[in-house]
Design a protein around this motif. Structure first.
Motif, mmCIF file in Angstrom:
data_model
loop_
_atom_site.group_PDB
_atom_site.id
_atom_site.type_symbol
_atom_site.label_atom_id
_atom_site.label_comp_id
_atom_site.label_asym_id
_atom_site.label_seq_id
_atom_site.Cartn_x
_atom_site.Cartn_y
_atom_site.Cartn_z
ATOM 1 N N PRO A 173 0.823 -1.215 0.000
ATOM 2 C CA PRO A 173 0.000 0.000 0.000
ATOM 3 C C PRO A 173 0.858 1.266 0.000
ATOM 4 O O PRO A 173 0.456 2.291 -0.556
ATOM 5 N N ASP A 174 2.032 1.203 0.628
ATOM 6 C CA ASP A 174 2.902 2.376 0.686
ATOM 7 C C ASP A 174 3.405 2.770 -0.699
ATOM 8 O O ASP A 174 3.477 3.947 -1.048
ATOM 9 N N ILE A 175 3.760 1.758 -1.500
ATOM 10 C CA ILE A 175 4.234 2.034 -2.855
ATOM 11 C C ILE A 175 3.105 2.624 -3.692
ATOM 12 O O ILE A 175 3.299 3.594 -4.440
ATOM 13 N N ILE A 176 1.911 2.053 -3.563
ATOM 14 C CA ILE A 176 0.760 2.554 -4.315
ATOM 15 C C ILE A 176 0.452 3.995 -3.950
ATOM 16 O O ILE A 176 0.221 4.841 -4.826
ATOM 17 N N SER A 177 0.468 4.290 -2.652
ATOM 18 C CA SER A 177 0.180 5.663 -2.229
ATOM 19 C C SER A 177 1.255 6.622 -2.711
ATOM 20 O O SER A 177 0.973 7.778 -3.033
ATOM 21 N N GLY A 178 2.503 6.130 -2.790
ATOM 22 C CA GLY A 178 3.587 6.968 -3.296
ATOM 23 C C GLY A 178 3.372 7.327 -4.753
ATOM 24 O O GLY A 178 3.574 8.481 -5.165
ATOM 25 N N TYR A 179 2.961 6.342 -5.540
ATOM 26 C CA TYR A 179 2.643 6.607 -6.943
ATOM 27 C C TYR A 179 1.453 7.549 -7.066
ATOM 28 O O TYR A 179 1.407 8.417 -7.949
ATOM 29 N N ALA A 180 0.467 7.374 -6.176
ATOM 30 C CA ALA A 180 -0.719 8.228 -6.216
ATOM 31 C C ALA A 180 -0.333 9.692 -5.978
ATOM 32 O O ALA A 180 -0.846 10.606 -6.643
ATOM 33 N N GLU A 181 0.579 9.912 -5.048
ATOM 34 C CA GLU A 181 1.050 11.279 -4.790
ATOM 35 C C GLU A 181 1.787 11.842 -5.993
ATOM 36 O O GLU A 181 1.670 13.028 -6.325
ATOM 37 N N LEU A 182 2.531 10.969 -6.672
ATOM 38 C CA LEU A 182 3.262 11.404 -7.867
ATOM 39 C C LEU A 182 2.295 11.801 -8.972
ATOM 40 O O LEU A 182 2.457 12.828 -9.627
ATOM 41 N N PHE A 183 1.249 10.994 -9.173
ATOM 42 C CA PHE A 183 0.279 11.266 -10.225
ATOM 43 C C PHE A 183 -0.535 12.526 -9.944
ATOM 44 O O PHE A 183 -1.033 13.162 -10.867
ATOM 45 N N LYS A 184 -0.669 12.884 -8.670
ATOM 46 C CA LYS A 184 -1.427 14.087 -8.316
ATOM 47 C C LYS A 184 -0.788 15.339 -8.900
ATOM 48 O O LYS A 184 -1.474 16.329 -9.194
ATOM 49 N N SER A 185 0.531 15.315 -9.056
ATOM 50 C CA SER A 185 1.246 16.483 -9.558
ATOM 51 C C SER A 185 1.249 16.554 -11.083
ATOM 52 O O SER A 185 1.735 17.524 -11.659
#
Length: 268
Positions: free
Chosen positions: A38-50
């Motif tokens: 889940p940590d990796i997924i959330s990290g990607y999600a934060e990246l995609f937000k930008s």
């Protein structure tokens, strides 16, 4: 139609199911592996937000929330990437239906045998359609098996349906390539036109889904990528009409291909 051409096509080209199916299956396993954390997924999600909306659409997602769940991550990333790889296979398969044999001169020998042109083209199309189905099924089963093996908590039926939904789009690209090959006659020109069809369709889908207005809506409507995205299964908005539209386009495209192939000179 007696099935001889179908059988010969499967006998000589069945290994493509392994090459393409295993290759895409390995990609699915890699995406499954990322979904374990889940940590990796959330990290990607934060990246995609930008990223701008167009970039988000390039990954096959209309909402950043899709990247926050295991099923959303797997379906969004895998389906968007697999659609591109399957389009490459479909172009190659479409050329193998008639164009490659015609250019090499083998077609002259084949048509001297007691088989009609229409039966030959239909059976070749069916043969490669079955190979494409085998590829999609194999990569789908491997990806879902990865969910089970890695004990990932995600709805397996949703992921399986999302991957299987790639098949109509694969058939469409194969049929369009076959149509272009029978119409344009020259293999190199047909390759360029088929590649342009895929690229333009992809660009139209990205722009159409990320922009607003009548022109953007039209671009998204004419792009076949907009009918095979997997997120509809995740968020529960899948409409069977999308698949029907693709299937109708396939039938029309093949009917025109058949008419062109039967009525024109071969190898000229």
């Amino acid at each position: 139609m007696n099935g001889i051409v179908v059988g010969n096509t499967l006998r000589t080209s069945w290994k493509q199911i392994l090459y393409w199916g295993l290759g895409l299956g390995i990609l699915g396993l890699y995406i499954d592996f990322i979904a374990m954390s889940p940590d990796i997924i959330s990290g990607y999600a934060e990246l995609f937000k930008s990223m701008p909306p167009a970039m988000l659409q390039a990954f096959g997602a209309s909402d950043i929330a899709l990247f926050t769940s295991a099923e959303g991550w797997i379906v969004t990333i895998f389906v968007s990437e697999a659609a591109i790889f399957l389009s490459v296979f479909a172009v190659l398969a479409g050329l193998n239906i008639s164009a490659n044999d015609e250019q090499s001169g083998v077609m002259d020998v084949i048509l001297s045998l007691p088989i009609s042109r229409s039966a030959y083209l239909l059976e070749r199309w069916i043969g490669y359609a079955l190979i494409g189905l085998g590829i999609v099924l194999l990569c789908a089963l491997i990806t879902v098996a990865g969910l089970i093996g890695m004990n990932i908590d995600a709805p397996r039926d949703v992921i399986l349906k999302s991957i299987l939904n790639l098949y109509p789009g694969t058939l469409l690209v194969m049929t369009v390539t076959c149509l272009l090959a029978t119409t344009l006659r020259r293999r190199a020109v047909a390759i360029g036109a088929a590649a342009a069809f895929v690229v333009v369709s992809y660009i139209f889908n990205v722009i159409g889904a990320s922009a607003s207005g009548a022109v953007a809506d039209l671009m998204e409507t004419v792009s076949y990528f907009s009918y095979i995205h997997g997120e509809a299964f995740v968020i529960g908005t899948y409409d069977p009409i999308d698949s029907v539209v693709i299937l109708v386009a396939i039938l029309v495209g093949f009917a025109v291909s058949l008419k062109m192939f039967v009525s024109r000179d071969i190898g000229v």
